[in-house]
Design an enzyme around this catalytic site. Structure first.
Site, mmCIF file in Angstrom:
data_model
loop_
_atom_site.group_PDB
_atom_site.id
_atom_site.type_symbol
_atom_site.label_atom_id
_atom_site.label_comp_id
_atom_site.label_asym_id
_atom_site.label_seq_id
_atom_site.Cartn_x
_atom_site.Cartn_y
_atom_site.Cartn_z
ATOM 1 N N ASP A 294 0.861 -1.183 0.000
ATOM 2 C CA ASP A 294 0.000 0.000 0.000
ATOM 3 C C ASP A 294 0.897 1.231 0.000
ATOM 4 O O ASP A 294 1.680 1.431 0.938
ATOM 5 C CB ASP A 294 -0.904 -0.016 1.237
ATOM 6 N N GLU B 2 -2.363 0.083 -4.525
ATOM 7 C CA GLU B 2 -2.529 -1.031 -3.590
ATOM 8 C C GLU B 2 -2.618 -2.339 -4.369
ATOM 9 O O GLU B 2 -3.297 -2.412 -5.394
ATOM 10 C CB GLU B 2 -3.801 -0.805 -2.775
#
Length: 470
Positions: free
Chosen positions: A11, A106
């Site tokens: 992320d 992500e």
């Protein structure tokens, strides 16, 4: 279940805001908020400096301005975000072919499917965990080197635990959950830590006295099914016990491509609405082509003054990425919607995506026939032999677009620009006929600020610069 924590979740840290800070030296270390800047806009991303003031994603921009009035408020640059996302995803695919992107910033990665797979399969659990840590640290270093951006990584034996680990790693960290420790990690967490548990479900569980993940595991499947329904209850119980066998699915396919805009002042003029639809179509087609896709169904979204939202769609004979075809279809759909009271939001999208484009020959023939008819009509009109006293038939394109007055050049905060004399820079703000630009690049110190007329012929929009020099 795996014996090695070989699934990682990456992320990027405050991605949009971090790209802006990396691109603009004068904003580094300062609060940056990216999102819709109008009165109805919302926050897309806030830098960690802005989050200290309570600003977060999906917050109304007006509230963010009250909480952090000294932040830099930027409109966002999708091209820059996409460019850096592509770099990151390419680095992930060097580690494994099984990369499951969840968004631009992500993704899940299954390391067992990549070049490290044989070593991980042969290693003892402790040795395998150390190898995963080394691969993840190497990945984070590569991302920093290629993009100047930081990433947080979680590693575990399942997607559920890898996602939770990356949350614990933020910002700019790495957390590994060892196989067999899942229950111990999950137990003290609040129920909202589990995916799929939102505010409404949390309240239902709280009323039953269930506030932590340990409470959910101890309650048992039967009680959770009674509270939440069969599918949701069973799924929550499995997650609460750390059980997750979901596979990493590479390149999850988007079902549609769309863009939309919310307007500060409701649009009431039909020609202006059609003009905005043309602008949205152009942006939608750029995204469609950037993804190498085409689509069959054109979708128009209209939110009216009273917040009622209508959608209209039309399916074409074949997939297309032709801007003219999509714009004409979207205009035709707009004529089916009552916009008398005003429009606060418009959106244009394309669905039923395909990896190829088959030109819509019927649409092309229609365009050619219409152009020919218009030429004949113009010729007859100039000779005064036909059409006298008759109103020309209404058309979904052409005259409506020409009737829209030319828009003044609009400069958005954060926008990339280039000046003939001063070179590359970005817009700090504009108003009362002036635009303020800071001239700097990602590779140097903070730059100087200069002000120009909004129609200065030497100032032009430009493409974003890469965050790292080649």
């Amino acid at each position: 279940m795996r014996t090695v924590p070989s699934i990682i979740h990456l992320d990027m840290d405050a991605f949009f805001a971090s790209v802006e800070q990396a691109a603009k030296p004068s904003l580094r270390g300062k609060p940056v908020i990216v999102g819709g800047l109008g009165g109805r806009g919302v926050v897309s991303t806030a830098s960690y400096e802005a989050r200290k003031f309570g600003v977060h994603s999906a917050m109304p921009m007006a509230q963010a301005r009250r909480l952090c009035p000294n932040a830099a408020f930027l409109a966002g640059r999708f091209a820059a975000y996409r460019e850096n996302s592509d770099i990151v995803m390419a680095l992930l695919r060097e580690r494994s072919p099984l990369v499951e992107p969840l968004s631009l910033d992500e993704a899940f990665v299954d390391l067992e499917a990549g070049p490290y797979g044989p070593a991980l399969a042969a290693a003892e659990p402790a040795v395998g965990a150390q190898l995963v840590l080394a691969v993840a640290e190497d990945l984070r270093a590569d991302i920093l080197e290629h993009t100047a951006l930081t990433a947080s990584v979680g590693a575990a034996g399942s997607k559920l635990m890898a996602k939770i680990a990356s949350e614990q790693a933020k910002p700019d960290g790495l957390v590994l959950v060892e196989i067999g420790s899942e229950r111990a990690v999950l137990s003290p967490m609040p129920v909202r830590a589990l995916p799929g548990i939102g505010p409404a479900t949390e309240q239902t569980l709280r009323r039953a006295g269930l506030t932590t993940v340990a409470d959910l595991a101890e309650a048992g499947e039967a009680e959770l099914v009674q509270l939440l329904g069969r599918a949701h209850g069973a799924g929550v119980h499995l997650m609460a016990t750390g059980y997750d066998e979901r596979a990493v699915v590479p390149d999850r396919d988007a079902k549609s491509v769309s863009v939309e805009d919310t307007f500060e002042v409701d649009l009431a003029d039909r020609d202006r609405i059609l003009h905005e639809i043309d602008q949205l179509t152009a942006r939608c087609v750029r995204r469609l082509r950037a993804a190498g896709r085409s689509g069959r169904t054109v979708v128009l979204k209209v939110r009216r003054f009273d917040f009622s939202t209508l959608t209209r769609s039309e399916t074409l004979r074949a997939p297309t990425d032709d801007e003219a075809v999509i714009a004409e279809t979207a205009r035709r759909l707009a004529l089916q919607v009552d916009t008398t009271g005003g429009v606060r939001l418009l959106g244009v999208g394309v669905s039923q995506l395909a990896d190829y484009t088959q030109e819509d020959l019927f649409a092309q023939a229609a365009h050619a026939a219409q152009a020919e008819a218009e030429a004949e009509e113009a010729e007859e009109g100039s000779e005064g032999t036909a059409g006298a006293g008759e109103e020309p038939p209404a058309r979904p394109s052409g005259p409506a677009a020409e009737a829209v007055p030319p828009l003044l050049r609009r400069w958005l905060p954060g926008q990339d620009v280039r000046h003939a004399e001063f070179g590359p820079g970005w817009v700090q703000g504009s108003g009362v006929g002036r635009v303020t630009v800071r001239f700097e690049t990602p590779y140097g110190p903070p730059g100087r600020v200069r002000t120009f007329a909004v129609d200065d012929p030497d100032l032009e929009p430009s493409e974003p610069l890469p965050l790292r020099q080649a």
